[in-house]
Structure formats: C-alpha cells, structure tokens
Design a protein around this motif. Structure first.
Motif, short mmCIF file in Angstrom:
data_model
loop_
_atom_site.label_atom_id
_atom_site.label_comp_id
_atom_site.label_asym_id
_atom_site.label_seq_id
_atom_site.Cartn_x
_atom_site.Cartn_y
_atom_site.Cartn_z
N GLU A 380 0.98 -1.19 0.05
CA GLU A 380 -0.01 -0.05 0.06
C GLU A 380 0.67 1.42 0.13
O GLU A 380 0.27 2.53 0.07
CB GLU A 380 -0.89 0.06 1.12
CG GLU A 380 -2.08 -1.26 1.36
CD GLU A 380 -3.07 -1.04 0.23
OE1 GLU A 380 -3.36 0.19 -0.08
OE2 GLU A 380 -3.63 -2.14 -0.14
N ASN A 399 -3.72 -2.51 14.41
CA ASN A 399 -4.98 -2.90 13.86
C ASN A 399 -5.48 -1.47 13.47
O ASN A 399 -5.85 -1.29 12.42
CB ASN A 399 -5.56 -3.83 14.68
CG ASN A 399 -5.16 -5.36 14.53
OD1 ASN A 399 -4.82 -5.90 13.70
ND2 ASN A 399 -4.69 -5.56 15.88
N GLN A 400 -5.36 -0.68 14.48
CA GLN A 400 -6.12 0.76 13.97
C GLN A 400 -5.14 1.34 12.90
O GLN A 400 -5.71 1.99 12.11
CB GLN A 400 -5.88 1.68 15.34
CG GLN A 400 -6.48 1.24 16.61
CD GLN A 400 -5.94 0.83 17.63
OE1 GLN A 400 -5.36 -0.50 17.28
NE2 GLN A 400 -6.18 0.85 18.85
N ALA A 403 -6.45 0.28 9.67
CA ALA A 403 -7.59 1.11 9.24
C ALA A 403 -7.27 2.57 8.97
O ALA A 403 -7.89 3.19 8.05
CB ALA A 403 -8.74 0.95 10.52
N PHE A 404 -6.18 3.22 9.52
CA PHE A 404 -5.98 4.54 8.97
C PHE A 404 -5.14 4.59 7.80
O PHE A 404 -5.46 5.54 7.08
CB PHE A 404 -4.99 5.26 10.24
CG PHE A 404 -5.98 5.67 11.39
CD1 PHE A 404 -6.86 6.53 11.46
CD2 PHE A 404 -5.62 5.09 12.70
CE1 PHE A 404 -7.50 7.09 12.32
CE2 PHE A 404 -6.51 5.42 13.95
CZ PHE A 404 -7.48 6.54 13.59
N ARG A 406 -4.08 1.86 5.91
CA ARG A 406 -4.04 0.63 4.95
C ARG A 406 -2.83 -0.18 4.98
O ARG A 406 -2.79 -1.22 4.30
CB ARG A 406 -4.42 1.05 3.55
CG ARG A 406 -6.14 1.19 3.40
CD ARG A 406 -6.55 1.41 1.99
NE ARG A 406 -6.25 0.22 1.22
CZ ARG A 406 -7.20 -0.87 1.42
NH1 ARG A 406 -8.35 -0.75 2.19
NH2 ARG A 406 -7.03 -2.06 0.75
N MET A 409 -2.80 -4.30 4.63
CA MET A 409 -4.13 -4.59 4.19
C MET A 409 -3.89 -5.32 2.74
O MET A 409 -4.82 -5.68 2.10
CB MET A 409 -5.11 -3.51 3.83
CG MET A 409 -5.13 -2.77 5.25
SD MET A 409 -6.60 -3.57 6.17
CE MET A 409 -8.08 -2.76 5.55
N ARG A 440 -4.04 -8.39 13.64
CA ARG A 440 -4.87 -9.46 13.80
C ARG A 440 -5.02 -9.95 12.35
O ARG A 440 -5.30 -9.32 11.42
CB ARG A 440 -6.23 -8.69 14.05
CG ARG A 440 -7.00 -9.84 14.80
CD ARG A 440 -8.35 -9.08 15.60
NE ARG A 440 -8.70 -7.84 15.31
CZ ARG A 440 -8.64 -6.74 15.90
NH1 ARG A 440 -7.92 -6.75 16.94
NH2 ARG A 440 -8.92 -5.60 15.43
#
Lengths: 468, 370
Positions: A380, A399-400, A403-404, A406, A409, A440
């Motif tokens: 990414e 994990n946060q 989300a912020f 990527r 991911m 995770r």
C-alpha cells in the motif's frame, strides 16, 4: 494429486514440507496415523532444502553437505506412507482444526483431528531507502533461485545485512561462480560484547566449526565493509548503493543488491487460527506460545520448526518429531513410538548455540525502525513517517494503523511490514512491541481467487435450500 | 476515585460515539466507556452501506433523519468519512420477486415515502452494467451510498472529544446501581456517577440491560464480509439481492467488498469469530453468476464483526422500562451503521429534553418486557 482425491478428513494434517513437516509426517505415518502433508511448493524441502528432490545444481559442493542431508528426510517421508501433496496452498486454519486448502485452483475444506503447523520462517523486513527498487531483493529470494532453478546472478552483485544465512548464501553463490563486489556488514560491533557471554555454549554447538569455516571461505574472496547506513539509489532500477563507513560515505555501482537481516517465524497461519503469541525480546519477533511438545493455546494445533521460534533446520526436524510423538500419543495411544527423551537431547544440543547467534546478529535499531520517506508497507506504499505521525496522533496499535493507513491490508498480509509497524509504533509511543502487539490476521492467509472459493463442494444444507 | 459525568455512554461503536458527540453539542459532559477501542467490532468492520432501501417501516424515520446528517457529514464531524452516494440497487432475480418489490414500493408511496423507485429491465443494466442479462428489474434508492466504517466511527469519536466528551477505552462496565438521584457505573477502572446512562453496548448490550433487571432476547451474530484485491472501476452503486444473500460494492480504491449476511460463529467472551467458509463459498458462487468479470478476482481477506440481533430484526431505541434516566440504543440487527448519526441525535435529544419528535415508539424495549 488433485483436490478431488483428498479425503474429507484426516487424523493429522501437517502444513509445510520443510524439515519439521517432513520429520513430523514421516514419524506419524510410520506409527500408523493417517497423515496428509500439504506443501505449497512443487517439491518438498521447504526453504532450507528447497528443490531437494529436483534441483538442477548437480555439483554437491555448491550447496554443501548440510543441504544434501535433506535428501534423507525427504526419502523417509516419502516412504512413510504419509500422503504428501505438493502444490497445495493452505489458506485457512480455524480453531476447530478445519483446514482450507487449494490444489491447482480447486479448494477443499479438510477436517483434521490434529494439525502440525510447520510453515517455518521468513526473512525479517529490511526497510532501507530504495529497497523497493528493481534490482534490490532478499538474499532468500536469490537462494531460492539458486536451489530451485540453478540461477546464479550475473552483473555487479552486492550483499548487505547480517546473520548466519547471509554468510551461507554468500558462500553458496561464490561456489556456484558468482562474483560478489562487496558485503556490507550491518551487525553492530557492540553485539560482540553482548554475545561474548554465550560463547562457551556456542563453542559446544555444531555451528561453531561450520560457522568459522564459512566466514573464512567468504572473507578470502569478498571485501567486507562495516557500515552504519545503506541506501539503494537508481531511477527505475538499482544503479548505486550508498553506504556510511567509519571513513565517511561511499558509493558503489551495482546491478543487484541482496538484503538479509535474519529470519523470523512465519506466524500468519497460527495467528489466524487464534493461537496465542508472545514477543521474543532476543530474536525481536513474535512467536507462538508452545509447551514442551510444541502444543499451542488452541487444542489440537501444534507449531513445530522455526515457526515456533528460530532454531535452524536440524533443530526443526527434531521439533517436528517431538510434535508428531504428541499427536500420535493422542490419536493412537497404543502405537509404538521412539523415545521423546533421546530426541529432546539432540534438540537441546542443536539449540545450544542459539543465544550467541541471536545476540551477535541482532539487527541494529536503525535497520528495523526506518525514518522519513522509506517505504514500510510495500503493498500500500506507506512510509515510515506516515506510520510515526499516525502513532503520534494517538494510534496505539497495528490494527488501528491498518484502518488509518491501510498498511498490512495488501496481498502480503503484513509479512513484509508487520514487525516494522509494531516496532515503529512502540518507539513513537514509548511503549514496547509486546504491549503494542501485532496485526490481527484474517484468512485467507494466502490469497485465493473467487473461482477457487466458488469451487468448494456444495454442502448438503445448501443443496436442500436450493431444492426447496 | 469516583468521577462524575452528565451522561455515561456505554459502548464506543458508531452509535455510542454519535450519541456522545450529540450530547456534547448540547453542552453536556458525557463520558463514553468502551471495553476495547472505538470501532473494534461491528462499527469498524461492517460493509459501510448507507442504505435507506428496503428498511423496516418502524425505522424509516430514523433512517431519514440519519440521511440528512450523512449528506452533511463533513460539517458534522470534520471528515467526509469516505461517504460517497451512488445509490443502492436491489436487483430482482425473477418476475415474481419484481412483483413483490412493486407491491412494497406502492405501499411506501401510500405512506408518503418516495425514496424507493421501481426500475424496469433496462435501468439496472444502465446503473449496474456488469450485472447479468437475466435480471428483470429492481428497486433503486438514489441517495444511498457507502462510507468507510472505521474512519466514520473514529471521526465521531474525535469530534466528540473536541466538543468536550471524554472517551475511556480499554475499560469495561462491571455494574450499574442506583444511588439516590444518580447511577453508579462501576467499571474496571473505578466508579462514575451520572444521572443519565446510555446503553449502546452492541453485542454486549443485553448484559447491561440485565444489570437493570431488564432482560432482552438478544442474540450475538457476526455477519461475514470478504474483500478482493484492486480491480479496474466497473460498478458504482451498491448492489443487493433479496432471494439470495448478497451485498456487493466496489470501493474507490478498486477493491470489492462482498457481504450479504452469511454468519460466522461468534465467541463474544474471546472477542473472536470463526468464519464459515461453506457460506462464503455460497457468496462466491452468487457473485460468480451475477458478475462474470469477478471470477478471477483474488480474495485477500475475510472477516466478521460481532453485533446484536433482535428477534424482530429492528433495534431497541428509547428509554428503559425499569430504570429512570437510562436509555437504550442497541440491537440494530446487522443494519445499524447508517443509522448511527441520526439515532445519536435522537437519543441525545431524549436525554437532554425528555422527548423527541422523531417517531420511535415501535422500537421501545417494552415490546420484549411486557
């Protein structure tokens, strides 16, 4: 073997065909346990014995005796009665020991009574400026090309990093006829002081004499330069390697830069199955929590080999045997089994030198926790500065961070950035990697196509729903 | 140490964060208590659909008040939340299905709701060119869209804090007791006294209700989702089906999120879900038939988030039937994300003024406690 030929369930599923998996499958099958071994490569061997049954490298001296020792392990497994399936990618394992596997584009769910994860190790991320340029690759990838295809790099080749495998690969490449312009040694000098206390144990381990001989062999042919920084430069591909030495900055033209700073357990499958992990402060990585028989926190699932903490190929085979003995004892209490105690003694001897190697070759912080525009997540394209800034804004964990930014991911599922992201967050928030934790992991742990997933056999329940 | 607040909001999902923000906007001092971190469960990992289409009549008022907030979400929380509006299309897979859709749309018109429109055979293919030729028509809700769920939840959390709310994460509520005119909220990190409490605890909300002597028939469910690697842009609206479980959406970055309500096995005491690959394979086969160009797409990740499901599939919103000063906001039954903004505003209004003009009577907890 095709997916359609698989039984719906097996007593024991072994995942990974390196030394741990081969030894585990051989022992269990010979004890009469119905065993299947899934290995994603075209032939067994794992990374250390990659291509052992089919390598085009005929000159045995090139890869060395330690490599060819793998042939006996492969032969033992193949004669054991275990079903060995190559080209089989395991993409899911859940806490009920249900295994998702794909063979030649067809997927199946296989119910195991017991699972031994033997997915070994992968190379620690080595995020230097320019590491994503074509022409920069990991030493492990070069070793794979050598073992599997007999490919030897041409052009101006440089190596950089630290760790026993760096020196082993250098020796193998030299024997195969490669020219190495220089090896940039990143192991901090102070590590020698820290490691000295472990030297007596190391001197008793099998790695002592082998290691010294290897260093001597490589140093006789290649200039070794101690460095405190490395940068790969080039427009569309690698052109120059710039490095800091005690005498100031130097640059060398290069076509290929091979990076390596040790290996860490490949934890993705175990994490996705819900296995508890902990931070190993000496090896600087996460590893599954296992007991003496390599059983994990999830009933029925064991992790053997380097996946349970780095100890090397010979130790991996012994760990595989110990895990298999526990599996057989649970599945078939009357089976005749070898003495676990004898195997434990061998394992202890193999593991003796570990503290010395881990300490001596512990990568320096500057090569684990990059700064500025250096890419951390290749999938990414997330930089070190972005991760640091986001941590400063209050993001407390990986994990946060996913989300912020990527990061983690993409298709590699964090294999190339996970440890870096954890360490960066810990540094930025003045915490510890153990506190910060790891990604995770979500299955599929290896990407599968929609068509593969759609190829899972239609369940009885679904068939009834359609008929109704 | 005992602390005090005007309101304690239990749960840091989209609903708890939205309520905390709206309370703060009204000048109150809420403390939000979250056992993990904001957006850890369903609110952070749902499909992000912002859908008015195919709602139960009882929640259409909340849906409409939410839509107004979604359309100015950046003004509200200082972040566009990734919200984009390209409509939702409910695709009919047979003439019989289309007839039933027609009946619903006609019924909605009689009741004064016009957001759902019936579309004929040509229009689905104009809106959704990739859809297979078999489909006879469908229903569209043109203002619908989708947002980034974790980003949205975090944006509400952040703006709530900026406006004066306190958010405490990693802290669990262990008890609720009345002490004179206030509630004593016992947590794993001390006691908070507050005259008002909001139960927005999602999959754990029944435990809070039970502390009030108000048991509810909540089940914990974990709808599964999967996401593909990036594909060239080929579809803008969200596509959903009725007969088969499917929701299908391509995000701005090219990845495609596939959901629809097949369930994983939840383990709420371990914060863990176990996926059901047989069910995900059913979704894969549905996509295979509907969108032939998806066949070689790569599945990168699958997951499930835990949330509360009520027997009648609609949420519990409104005052407690047993406990003065307590308000419930849970049980959104796998479609709560898009209702977060509006429901937070309604609960805040109820807490602050004791009443609301938005009709939510059908969502009262008394339907289970009578």
């Amino acid at each position: 073997m095709n997916a359609a030929d698989l039984a719906p369930s097996y007593d024991l599923v072994v995942i990974g065909g390196g030394p741990a998996g081969l030894a585990a499958a051989a022992l269990a099958a010979r004890a009469g346990v119905e065993t299947v071994l899934f290995d994603e490569n075209p032939g067994v061997g794992g990374q250390i014995y990659r291509g052992i049954t089919a390598t085009p490298v005929r000159d045995r001296a090139i890869l060395g005796d330690d490599y060819w020792a793998g042939a006996a392990l492969a032969a033992e497994a193949s004669a054991s009665g275990a079903t060995i399936v190559n080209g089989a990618t395991v993409w899911s394992l859940d806490p009920t020991c249900l295994v998702g596997v794909s063979i030649a584009g067809e997927a199946r769910l296989i119910q195991a009574k017991r699972v031994i994860i033997a997915t070994g190790s992968l190379e620690r991320p080595f995020p230097i400026p320019g590491w994503t340029l074509p022409g920069v690759m990991t030493a492990g990838a070069a070793q794979t090309a050598l073992k599997a295809q007999g490919l030897v790099p041409g052009g101006r080749t440089m190596m950089a990093g630290s760790g026993p495998l760096l020196w082993l690969l250098a020796a193998q490449l030299l024997r195969a006829g490669a020219r190495i312009e220089a090896i940039l040694d990143t192991a901090p000098r102070r590590n020698w002081l820290l490691a000295a206390g472990h030297l007596p144990d190391f001197a008793l381990s099998p790695y002592w004499s082998k290691g010294l001989a290897l260093l001597r062999e490589v140093k006789a042919k290649v200039p070794i330069v101690r460095v405190d920084s490395i940068e790969a430069q080039g427009k569309d591909k690698l052109a120059e390697v710039v490095f800091g030495t005690s005498a100031g900055e130097r640059r060398m033209q290069a076509d290929l830069l091979l990076l390596h700073q040790g290996v860490v357990p490949n934890v993705n499958l175990a994490l996705a199955a819900g296995v508890a992990h902990r931070w190993n402060g000496r090896q600087l990585c996460f590893e599954p929590v296992v007991d003496r028989a390599f059983a994990t926190s999830v009933p029925g699932i064991a992790v053997a080999g380097d996946g349970a903490g780095i100890a090397g190929g010979t130790a991996a085979a012994e760990r595989g045997r110990i895990a298999a003995i526990a599996a057989v004892a649970a599945l078939k209490p009357d089976a005749r089994l070898p003495q676990a105690q004898t195997i434990r003694h061998k394992l202890a001897r193999e593991e003796m030198g570990r503290a010395f190697l881990d300490t001596l070759y512990q990568p320096a912080p500057e090569y684990r926790r990059p700064v500025g525009d250096t890419i951390v997540c290749r999938c990414e394209e997330v930089t070190a500065q972005q991760v640091r800034d986001t941590a400063d804004l209050g993001c407390e964990g990986p994990n946060q961070m996913k989300a912020f930014l990527r990061c983690g991911m993409g298709p590699c599922q964090g294999r190339l950035c996970g440890l870096t992201v954890t360490e960066l967050i810990a540094e930025q928030r003045k915490s510890t990697p153990a506190e910060v934790g790891y990604y995770r992991l979500r299955p599929p742990v290896k990407p599968i196509t929609l068509a593969e997933l759609a190829s899972l056999p239609i369940s009885e329940a679904e068939r009834k729903a359609v008929e109704r | 140490m005992t602390r005090t607040a005007d309101v304690v909001v239990i749960g840091g999902g989209i609903h708890g964060c939205s309520t905390a923000l709206h309370l703060a906007l009204r000048g109150l001092k809420p403390i939000l208590v979250e056992k993990d971190y904001a957006g850890r469960h369903a609110s952070g990992v749902n499909a992000g659909g912002v859908r008015q289409l195919a709602r139960d009549l009882a929640e259409i008022p909340l849906s409409i008040s939410s839509m107004a907030l979604w359309e100015r979400i950046e003004d509200l929380v200082g972040d566009d939340c990734g919200f984009e509006s390209h409509g939702t299309v409910l695709v009919a897979e047979s003439e019989a299905e289309l007839d039933s859709f027609r009946a619903r749309v006609d019924d909605l018109r009689l009741k004064g709701f016009t957001h759902e429109e019936l579309i004929d055979r040509a229009e689905p293919r104009r809106l959704v060119p990739a859809v297979s030729d078999e489909c006879p028509g469908g229903v569209v809700s043109r203002r619908d869209g989708a947002a980034d769920p974790f980003r949205t939840t975090q944006a509400f959390r952040k703006r709530a804090i900026e406006k004066g709310a306190e958010v405490i994460e990693g802290v669990t509520v262990t008890g609720l007791a009345r002490a004179g005119n206030v509630w004593r909220v016992e947590t794993s990190d001390g006691t908070i006294e507050s005259p008002k409490v909001v139960n927005a605890a999602g999959a754990w909300a029944d435990r809070i209700a039970a502390m009030l002597g108000e048991p509810v028939p909540l089940t914990v469910v974990a709808p599964m989702l999967m996401v593909t690697s990036r594909l060239p842009a080929f579809i803008q609206p969200v596509v959903i089906l009725r007969g088969r479980k499917l929701s299908f959406k391509q995000l701005g970055n090219g990845t495609v999120v596939i959901g629809g309500g097949h369930l994983a096995t939840p383990h709420r005491d371990r914060n863990e879900t176990v996926l059901d690959w047989d069910k995900l394979a059913i979704s894969a086969r549905t996509v295979w038939e509907l969108f032939p160009l998806m066949r070689q797409a790569t599945i990168v990740r699958a997951w499930a988030g835990m949330e509360a499901y009520m027997p009648d599939s609609i949420p519990v919103v409104g005052p407690s039937s047993t406990s003065e000063g307590v308000f419930h906001q849970f049980g959104f039954s796998t479609h709560g994300f898009r209702l977060g903004p509006g429901t937070g505003a309604v609960i805040a209004e109820l807490v602050a003024t004791g009443a609301t003009n938005v009709p939510i009577g059908d969502l009262a907890i008394t339907r289970f406690t009578k």
